[in-house]
Design a protein around this motif. Structure first.
Motif, short mmCIF file in Angstrom:
data_model
loop_
_atom_site.label_atom_id
_atom_site.label_comp_id
_atom_site.label_asym_id
_atom_site.label_seq_id
_atom_site.Cartn_x
_atom_site.Cartn_y
_atom_site.Cartn_z
N TRP A 29 38.93 42.88 32.11
CA TRP A 29 38.26 41.76 32.77
C TRP A 29 39.17 41.19 33.86
N LEU A 30 40.46 41.07 33.55
CA LEU A 30 41.42 40.60 34.56
C LEU A 30 41.42 41.49 35.78
N PHE A 42 39.87 34.04 35.67
CA PHE A 42 40.18 33.67 37.04
C PHE A 42 41.47 32.84 37.09
N GLY A 43 41.60 31.88 36.18
CA GLY A 43 42.79 31.04 36.17
C GLY A 43 44.05 31.83 35.84
N SER A 78 46.57 39.89 46.49
CA SER A 78 45.34 39.15 46.81
C SER A 78 44.48 39.01 45.57
N LEU A 79 43.63 37.99 45.61
CA LEU A 79 42.72 37.71 44.51
C LEU A 79 41.29 37.97 44.97
N CYS A 113 31.91 30.82 31.62
CA CYS A 113 32.92 29.87 31.12
C CYS A 113 34.28 30.55 31.03
N TYR A 114 34.32 31.76 30.48
CA TYR A 114 35.59 32.49 30.33
C TYR A 114 35.95 33.26 31.60
N ASP A 115 34.97 33.44 32.47
CA ASP A 115 35.23 34.14 33.73
C ASP A 115 35.90 33.20 34.74
N LEU A 116 35.30 32.02 34.94
CA LEU A 116 35.76 31.09 35.97
C LEU A 116 36.36 29.80 35.41
#
Length: 814
Positions: free
Chosen positions: A7-8, A186-187, A199-200, A270-273
């Protein structure tokens, strides 16, 4: 908090292994506590490959079996006996090689036992593998026949690659409360972006379009302080059902259980962003209105778990025109949530006050993924982006059309933190001078902008999602954690200074020695919170030396001040154990107490002191067939105190009555005119504050004062070759005269020969007179140079008796 490695990789390029990523995260302050391999199916299809059936003939001795040869990319094709009715030459199939372990499925349950493929002879024919059905490799439940693949992949390709079953890794991060900005993929990727200088890549929401405005709701926020930003939209024509495999796999990789496609998307985002979302069934929203407001005290509300809760007047609620639908930022309601019949939803994405959510969650005892984030501080600038992201995903997995414009109520945008930073303070706190260009690069990578640049420093503009970066020291910490602690060399001078010598008095060593002494005498060590309720301090206010240290953001009224005494921590532990049928209790605790004082110039000084407490309740020893239980008495506590003083080789001290605010009776030992320890029976009115009805004996040491008296020097005296002589006296004294006064006067009168003095009997009776008592006292006399003669003994005892008569008004009884 759990993070998925794959996921990362959707946010940042990561050729590094999961273990390397774990080390990088730990170096930035996101401590990785463990990494676990996650397989889509057990075994990960290891030893299972793509093959091609070259030949297929009937088995001569079995009508339902076929003899095949299968090309699996090796030099020679494999002979395999197959019982599937649909096997035929020319097919691309899934082949389990010899040595592979399969984990089949039956129905919806995993098979109880996996099995390993071995070479075999089946009805006389050699078989060196198995052509598999989908249930045999754990991909499904069908056993109608073997899997026939439509692929051009070369023979011998691992089946896991064909089915896209690459293993994932669950990375467990011990997230500290201040780093809520990293409570998402994301965090977490933002920190990796900064430390790797890469880059992100954010997910694109360019495809978001409003299809129509057929379902526009009237949205209003009445409490703008507790809800600074509220956004939402509606989606119509969707179908609630099971999520696709990719979405379920994402949630399972971080330990979440899939529910349905709508709820799964909100959890995913929620867990993504890091932005919690909530979906309401639009058809259950009365009056077409959504109102964010508080409701009257004691308003009933049934939450998703079926529990009716009484709301407080400060609970922020999401309501429709008739009823409450959701506790804002905490928990949804039972009657407004998404169900299998839902076809239209209102999707909410908001920024709620951390204080409001924290109080509400604490009051109702509700801890959810949403409250975890909101009560620590989410990003006020991401709700609209998260809303678009979720809407697109819902359309992807559940269909439907966007049927309203985005409502975005944000009247007072939250400004970033503005923090002045000076280079000399960066150099001083980090210990080295970091290149100024590197400092600015690190800050820019962390989304912290540097403005008003001068040779001396700059102004850091910190985004509001970094709620923990509000001071210069915080900004410097950000620079250091990305620059890397390991990159700060340990100077020779610093190493020499830090390793020069051990302190003469080692507090940790003495604490260990005292703890071992007390444990050896039946005491148990306790460790309690430094936070307590202010009512305790009100009960002992006359004995306190300063004002309370009050928390600015207490979790509850019962934990709103720092303790000024260890007494109530001990009493709460005693009653907790007593309520669980533990009757005989002996506790000790090393802990800090806190208070503040006003200085003459008006400034406030905060004081922190270490104390040692001892508490006893019940019987000194448990009853047994050898002895009855004896209730704890004052002298049992005094014995424990004396053992500690003996350990510190403290022989002489003065005494005074203990503070009557704390003790019904007791004494305070004083050394160098400063109280060292107070001990006695706790006032019953204090024990009643915790509903404790039994007597409690308690001692409180000033640990720092005790350490100042500590010495590691041992003194040796040669054992005298001359005998001791004992003489006894019976002294009739006023009741107010203590044995300590007798002992002190005796030692002042005879300093050379008197070795010990002890009281072995106390008598009170009418024949002595009112307010009188008699002490029977023994005196041990010894001369280290010669044997004592009767003449010397008599002269010594006469001096002692004269002193008792003149100084204490004693009557010597014959």
């Amino acid at each position: 908090m759990e993070i998925s490695y794959k996921w990362l990789q959707e946010f940042i390029e990561l050729p590094e292994s999961p273990e390397q990523v774990g080390k990088l995260l730990t170096s930035t302050g996101l401590e990785v506590e463990g990494i676990e391999k996650i397989e889509a199916i057990p075994g990960g299809l290891e030893g299972v490959v793509i093959g091609e059936v070259l030949t297929c003939t009937k088995h001569p001795d079995a009508d339902k079996l076929s003899l095949t040869t299968v090309d699996v990319g090796t030099d020679q094709p494999l002979p395999i006996v197959c019982g599937a009715p649909n096997v035929a030459a020319g097919q691309k199939v899934v082949v389990a090689l010899v040595g592979a372990t399969l984990h089949p499925r039956s129905g919806d349950q995993d098979a109880a036992q996996p099995f390993q493929i071995k070479k075999a002879k089946i009805r006389g024919a050699a078989s060196e593998g198995m052509i598999c059905a989908e249930d045999e490799i754990g991909l499904g439940t069908s056993h109608a026949g073997i899997m026939v693949l439509d692929t051009t992949l070369p023979n011998g390709t691992p089946a896991a690659r064909y089915f896209n079953l690459e293993a994932d890794y669950q990375i467990a991060i011990g997230l500290t409360p201040n780093r809520i900005d990293a409570a998402s993929h994301f965090g977490t990727a933002r920190d990796l972006k900064a430390v790797l200088n890469r880059s992100l890549q954010l997910p694109s929401v360019d495809a978001f379009v409003v299809d129509n405005t057929d379902l526009t709701l009237d949205v209003a926020v009445e409490d703008k302080a507790d809800c600074p930003r509220y956004t939402g939209l509606t989606i119509s024509g969707l179908t609630v059902g099971e999520s696709p495999d990719w979405l379920k796999q994402r949630l399972l990789s971080i330990g979440l259980k899939p529910i349905n496609n709508i709820v799964d998307v909100t959890n995913f985002v929620c867990y993504d962003l890091g932005q919690p979302l909530h979906a309401f069934d639009a058809d259950k929203i009365a009056g077409g209105k959504v109102l964010v407001k508080t409701l009257p005290e004691e308003t009933p509300f049934v939450t998703l778990d079926g529990v009716e809760r009484k709301l407080t007047a400060t609970d922020l609620m999401i309501c429709d025109a008739e009823k409450p639908m959701c506790i804002a930022g905490v928990f949804g309601g039972q009657y407004s949530g998404v169900s299998a019949q839902t076809t239209r939803i209102f999707l909410e994405s908001a920024y709620f006050s951390a204080t409001s959510v924290r109080k509400t969650a604490q009051h109702h005892g509700l801890k959810t993924d949403a409250s975890f984030r909101f009560e620590r501080g989410t990003d006020p600038n991401i709700p609209v982006f998260a809303l678009k992201r979720a809407a697109l995903l819902i359309q992807q997995v559940a269909g439907g059309v966007i049927s309203s414009d985005i409502t975005d109520l944000y009247p007072d945008p939250i400004e970033p933190f503005r923090v002045p930073v000076r280079y000399r303070n960066i150099d001083r706190l980090i210990g080295i001078q970091i290149d100024r260009t590197e400092i600015l690069r690190i800050l820019n990578a962390l989304d912290i902008q540097a403005e008003e640049l001068t040779p001396d420093g700059f102004l850091a503009i910190v985004p509001p999602y970094r709620v923990d970066v509000t001071r210069e020291a915080d900004v410097i910490e950000e620079i250091l954690r990305i620059y890397g602690l390991d990159n700060v060399p340990l100077s020779v001078t610093l190493a020499a200074d830090s390793l020069s010598e051990f302190p003469k008095t080692d507090p940790d060593q003495w604490q260990s020695r005292v703890g071992q002494l007390l444990a050896a005498n039946g005491f148990y060590e306790i460790l309690t919170l430094s936070l307590t309720r202010p009512g305790y301090h009100d009960a002992i206010r006359p004995s306190l030396t300063g004002d309370d240290v009050t928390l600015l953001n207490p979790l509850s009224e019962e934990l709103s001040v720092m303790r000024q005494s260890l007494l109530f921590s001990s009493l709460e532990t005693l009653i907790y154990n007593a309520n669980r049928r533990q009757k005989d209790l002996k506790f000790f605790e090393f802990g800090k107490v806190y208070h503040k004082v006003k200085l003459e110039d008006g400034a406030t000084k905060y004081v922190e002191k270490m104390r040692l407490s001892i508490a006893m309740l019940g019987n000194q020893e448990a009853e047994s067939w050898l002895q009855k239980g004896q209730p704890v008495a004052y002298h049992d506590l005094a014995t424990a105190v004396q053992r500690i003083l003996n350990l510190f080789r403290i022989k002489s001290f003065d005494t005074q009555p203990a503070d009557s605010t704390l003790f019904q009776y007791g004494i305070t030992y004083v050394v160098n005119k400063k109280p060292l320890v107070s001990l006695g029976l706790v006032q019953p009115k204090l024990t009643k504050l915790v509903d404790l009805k039994q007597p409690v004996f308690y001692a409180d040491f000033d640990w720092q004062a005790l350490l100042k008296l500590a010495t590691n020097k041992a003194r040796y005296e040669e054992v005298s070759r001359f005998p001791e002589v004992r003489r006894d006296l019976s002294l009739v004294l006023d009741k107010g005269v203590t044995f300590e006064q007798i002992s002190r006067l005796a030692r002042q009168t005879e300093r050379k020969l008197l070795r010990t003095i002890n009281v072995f009997d106390v008598y009170e009776g009418e024949n002595l007179g009112k307010e009188k008592k008699a002490y029977s006292v023994s005196f041990m006399l010894q001369d280290s140079a010669q044997t004592l003669t009767d003449v010397t003994i008599d002269k010594t005892m006469k001096r002692l008796m004269t002193a008792f008569e003149q100084e204490l008004g004693a009557v010597i009884r014959k």
